[in-house]
Design a protein around this motif. Structure first.
Motif, PDB file in Angstrom:
ATOM      1  N   SER A 157      -2.908  16.474   4.248  1.00  0.00           N
ATOM      2  CA  SER A 157      -3.824  15.361   3.972  1.00  0.00           C
ATOM      3  C   SER A 157      -3.134  14.291   3.137  1.00  0.00           C
ATOM      4  CB  SER A 157      -5.047  15.873   3.223  1.00  0.00           C
ATOM      5  OG  SER A 157      -5.689  16.874   3.984  1.00  0.00           O
ATOM      6  N   HIS A 158      -3.535  13.045   3.390  1.00  0.00           N
ATOM      7  CA  HIS A 158      -2.953  11.906   2.681  1.00  0.00           C
ATOM      8  C   HIS A 158      -4.029  10.895   2.332  1.00  0.00           C
ATOM      9  CE1 HIS A 158       0.532  13.713   4.600  1.00  0.00           C
ATOM     10  NE2 HIS A 158       1.248  13.122   3.665  1.00  0.00           N
ATOM     11  N   MET A 159      -3.719  10.123   1.289  1.00  0.00           N
ATOM     12  CA  MET A 159      -4.595   9.028   0.854  1.00  0.00           C
ATOM     13  C   MET A 159      -3.775   7.743   0.853  1.00  0.00           C
ATOM     14  SD  MET A 159      -7.736  10.194  -0.323  1.00  0.00           S
ATOM     15  CE  MET A 159      -8.227   8.995  -1.537  1.00  0.00           C
ATOM     16  N   LEU A 160      -4.421   6.662   1.252  1.00  0.00           N
ATOM     17  CA  LEU A 160      -3.809   5.346   1.188  1.00  0.00           C
ATOM     18  C   LEU A 160      -4.360   4.640  -0.040  1.00  0.00           C
ATOM     19  CD1 LEU A 160      -1.926   3.387   2.754  1.00  0.00           C
ATOM     20  CD2 LEU A 160      -4.003   2.426   3.772  1.00  0.00           C
ATOM     21  N   PHE A 161      -3.465   4.125  -0.861  1.00  0.00           N
ATOM     22  CA  PHE A 161      -3.834   3.439  -2.100  1.00  0.00           C
ATOM     23  C   PHE A 161      -3.293   2.019  -2.091  1.00  0.00           C
ATOM     24  CE2 PHE A 161      -3.780   7.897  -3.214  1.00  0.00           C
ATOM     25  CZ  PHE A 161      -4.846   8.043  -4.076  1.00  0.00           C
ATOM     26  N   ALA A 162      -4.012   1.125  -2.748  1.00  0.00           N
ATOM     27  CA  ALA A 162      -3.538  -0.230  -3.037  1.00  0.00           C
ATOM     28  C   ALA A 162      -3.788  -0.465  -4.516  1.00  0.00           C
ATOM     29  CB  ALA A 162      -4.253  -1.262  -2.187  1.00  0.00           C
ATOM     30  N   GLN A 163      -2.726  -0.693  -5.254  1.00  0.00           N
ATOM     31  CA  GLN A 163      -2.815  -0.928  -6.699  1.00  0.00           C
ATOM     32  C   GLN A 163      -3.612   0.162  -7.400  1.00  0.00           C
ATOM     33  OE1 GLN A 163      -4.459  -4.792  -6.253  1.00  0.00           O
ATOM     34  NE2 GLN A 163      -2.471  -5.742  -5.911  1.00  0.00           N
ATOM     35  N   GLY A 164      -3.388   1.395  -6.973  1.00  0.00           N
ATOM     36  CA  GLY A 164      -4.038   2.542  -7.590  1.00  0.00           C
ATOM     37  C   GLY A 164      -5.430   2.863  -7.084  1.00  0.00           C
ATOM     38  N   ASP A 165      -6.001   1.997  -6.265  1.00  0.00           N
ATOM     39  CA  ASP A 165      -7.349   2.229  -5.727  1.00  0.00           C
ATOM     40  C   ASP A 165      -7.273   2.982  -4.397  1.00  0.00           C
ATOM     41  OD1 ASP A 165      -8.607   0.852  -7.809  1.00  0.00           O
ATOM     42  OD2 ASP A 165      -8.358  -1.073  -6.778  1.00  0.00           O
ATOM     43  N   PRO A 166      -8.033   4.076  -4.256  1.00  0.00           N
ATOM     44  CA  PRO A 166      -8.031   4.794  -2.981  1.00  0.00           C
ATOM     45  C   PRO A 166      -8.778   3.998  -1.911  1.00  0.00           C
ATOM     46  CG  PRO A 166      -9.589   5.794  -4.501  1.00  0.00           C
ATOM     47  CD  PRO A 166      -8.894   4.704  -5.253  1.00  0.00           C
ATOM     48  N   LEU A 167      -8.091   3.789  -0.781  1.00  0.00           N
ATOM     49  CA  LEU A 167      -8.675   2.996   0.303  1.00  0.00           C
ATOM     50  C   LEU A 167      -8.891   3.777   1.584  1.00  0.00           C
ATOM     51  CD1 LEU A 167      -6.640  -0.331   0.029  1.00  0.00           C
ATOM     52  CD2 LEU A 167      -8.845   0.242  -1.010  1.00  0.00           C
ATOM     53  N   GLY A 168      -8.155   4.864   1.775  1.00  0.00           N
ATOM     54  CA  GLY A 168      -8.274   5.594   3.019  1.00  0.00           C
ATOM     55  C   GLY A 168      -7.812   7.031   2.890  1.00  0.00           C
ATOM     56  N   TYR A 169      -8.299   7.842   3.818  1.00  0.00           N
ATOM     57  CA  TYR A 169      -7.974   9.270   3.856  1.00  0.00           C
ATOM     58  C   TYR A 169      -7.707   9.656   5.300  1.00  0.00           C
ATOM     59  CZ  TYR A 169      -8.766  14.345   3.858  1.00  0.00           C
ATOM     60  OH  TYR A 169      -8.638  15.698   4.018  1.00  0.00           O
ATOM     61  N   GLY A 170      -6.734  10.522   5.515  1.00  0.00           N
ATOM     62  CA  GLY A 170      -6.466  11.040   6.849  1.00  0.00           C
ATOM     63  C   GLY A 170      -5.641  12.303   6.780  1.00  0.00           C
ATOM     64  N   GLU A 171      -5.689  13.053   7.864  1.00  0.00           N
ATOM     65  CA  GLU A 171      -4.983  14.328   7.923  1.00  0.00           C
ATOM     66  C   GLU A 171      -4.020  14.373   9.103  1.00  0.00           C
ATOM     67  OE1 GLU A 171      -8.757  16.841   6.142  1.00  0.00           O
ATOM     68  OE2 GLU A 171      -8.109  17.238   8.192  1.00  0.00           O
ATOM     69  N   MET A 174       0.845  -1.175   0.000  1.00  0.00           N
ATOM     70  CA  MET A 174       0.000   0.000   0.000  1.00  0.00           C
ATOM     71  C   MET A 174       0.889   1.235   0.000  1.00  0.00           C
ATOM     72  SD  MET A 174      -3.350  -0.778   2.266  1.00  0.00           S
ATOM     73  CE  MET A 174      -3.352  -2.406   2.987  1.00  0.00           C
ATOM     74  N   ASP A 175       0.363   2.294  -0.605  1.00  0.00           N
ATOM     75  CA  ASP A 175       1.104   3.542  -0.723  1.00  0.00           C
ATOM     76  C   ASP A 175       0.334   4.671  -0.046  1.00  0.00           C
ATOM     77  OD1 ASP A 175       3.203   2.509  -2.486  1.00  0.00           O
ATOM     78  OD2 ASP A 175       1.612   2.364  -3.984  1.00  0.00           O
ATOM     79  N   LEU A 176       1.015   5.414   0.824  1.00  0.00           N
ATOM     80  CA  LEU A 176       0.444   6.578   1.472  1.00  0.00           C
ATOM     81  C   LEU A 176       0.994   7.806   0.761  1.00  0.00           C
ATOM     82  CD1 LEU A 176      -1.356   7.577   3.786  1.00  0.00           C
ATOM     83  CD2 LEU A 176       0.673   7.571   5.254  1.00  0.00           C
ATOM     84  N   LEU A 177       0.113   8.521   0.077  1.00  0.00           N
ATOM     85  CA  LEU A 177       0.517   9.634  -0.778  1.00  0.00           C
ATOM     86  C   LEU A 177      -0.197  10.916  -0.370  1.00  0.00           C
ATOM     87  CD1 LEU A 177       0.222   7.749  -4.184  1.00  0.00           C
ATOM     88  CD2 LEU A 177       2.307   8.127  -2.837  1.00  0.00           C
ATOM     89  N   PRO A 178       0.402  12.074  -0.692  1.00  0.00           N
ATOM     90  CA  PRO A 178      -0.310  13.327  -0.434  1.00  0.00           C
ATOM     91  C   PRO A 178      -1.648  13.350  -1.167  1.00  0.00           C
ATOM     92  CG  PRO A 178       1.992  13.753  -0.922  1.00  0.00           C
ATOM     93  CD  PRO A 178       1.745  12.292  -1.213  1.00  0.00           C
ATOM     94  N   PHE A 179      -2.630  13.958  -0.540  1.00  0.00           N
ATOM     95  CA  PHE A 179      -3.973  14.060  -1.102  1.00  0.00           C
ATOM     96  C   PHE A 179      -3.950  14.903  -2.371  1.00  0.00           C
ATOM     97  CE2 PHE A 179      -8.016  16.354  -1.454  1.00  0.00           C
ATOM     98  CZ  PHE A 179      -8.908  15.296  -1.448  1.00  0.00           C
ATOM     99  N   ALA A 180      -4.710  14.468  -3.360  1.00  0.00           N
ATOM    100  CA  ALA A 180      -4.891  15.232  -4.599  1.00  0.00           C
ATOM    101  C   ALA A 180      -6.365  15.621  -4.701  1.00  0.00           C
ATOM    102  CB  ALA A 180      -4.471  14.400  -5.798  1.00  0.00           C
ATOM    103  N   ALA A 181      -6.611  16.855  -5.128  1.00  0.00           N
ATOM    104  CA  ALA A 181      -7.964  17.418  -5.160  1.00  0.00           C
ATOM    105  C   ALA A 181      -8.957  16.560  -5.930  1.00  0.00           C
ATOM    106  CB  ALA A 181      -7.927  18.827  -5.733  1.00  0.00           C
ATOM    107  N   GLU A 182      -8.491  15.826  -6.949  1.00  0.00           N
ATOM    108  CA  GLU A 182      -9.436  15.026  -7.736  1.00  0.00           C
ATOM    109  C   GLU A 182     -10.078  13.890  -6.928  1.00  0.00           C
ATOM    110  OE1 GLU A 182      -5.353  13.245  -9.069  1.00  0.00           O
ATOM    111  OE2 GLU A 182      -6.129  15.274  -8.769  1.00  0.00           O
ATOM    112  N   HIS A 183      -9.587  13.652  -5.697  1.00  0.00           N
ATOM    113  CA  HIS A 183     -10.160  12.593  -4.857  1.00  0.00           C
ATOM    114  C   HIS A 183     -11.194  13.109  -3.859  1.00  0.00           C
ATOM    115  CE1 HIS A 183      -7.548   9.589  -6.523  1.00  0.00           C
ATOM    116  NE2 HIS A 183      -6.500  10.359  -6.289  1.00  0.00           N
TER     117      HIS A 183
END
Length: 168
Positions: A51-65, A1-10
């Protein structure tokens, strides 16, 4: 899983994850349902919010700040939510551990969370991610100006708390 900075499109995706007005209220204290995407997008404007989003294989799974309080030298994890189809699979725990690691890596020893007292599932998740309740007297002091008596948690290994971030 990848924890990435939040992008507005999400913003629309994240705003659509709460399944009920009660879930919105327990997640972010708002009373709009469904939650408008602009609310999530607007959260990103706070200069103390990371803000960050957790992704698995490109799918958004979680959000947190991360609410950063440089003056107090602490971070509060906030507005944690997991996609409905990813719940009860350890995704929340992974998200919270990742956010706490980001806080520590940024040099913050004091890492806190506040949780709605009726959110038993979240409390179990956060305890499993290394958070424990703060002293009851301290929690009572911090709750004086809050809309509910939150359960305040501190990350294990964090320094002794002085004051929680009131950001956001």
């Amino acid at each position: 899983m990848d924890l990435l900075p939040f992008a507005a499109e999400h913003a629309t995706t994240v705003a659509g994850w709460p399944a009920s007005p009660r879930e919105v209220a327990m997640w972010c204290g708002r009373h709009e349902f469904p939650l408008p995407a602009r609310v999530v997008a607007d959260w990103q404007q706070g200069e103390d919010v990371r803000s960050h989003m957790l992704f698995a294989q490109g799918d958004p799974l979680g959000y947190g700040e991360l609410w950063v309080d440089t003056e107090e030298g602490e971070i509060e994890l906030a507005r944690i939510i997991v996609a409905p189809g990813a719940r009860c699979r350890g995704v929340g725990r992974e998200l919270v551990r990742g956010l706490a690691a980001l806080a520590r890596d940024a040099g913050y020893a004091n890492v806190f969370m506040r949780v709605h007292p009726d959110n038993d599932r979240a409390l179990r998740c956060y305890r499993g991610a290394g958070f424990l309740p703060v002293d009851a007297h301290l929690a009572a002091e911090w709750n004086v100006s809050q809309p509910v008596d939150y359960v305040w948690l501190r990350h294990i290994g964090s320094g002794e708390p002085d004051h929680p971030s009131q950001a956001g």
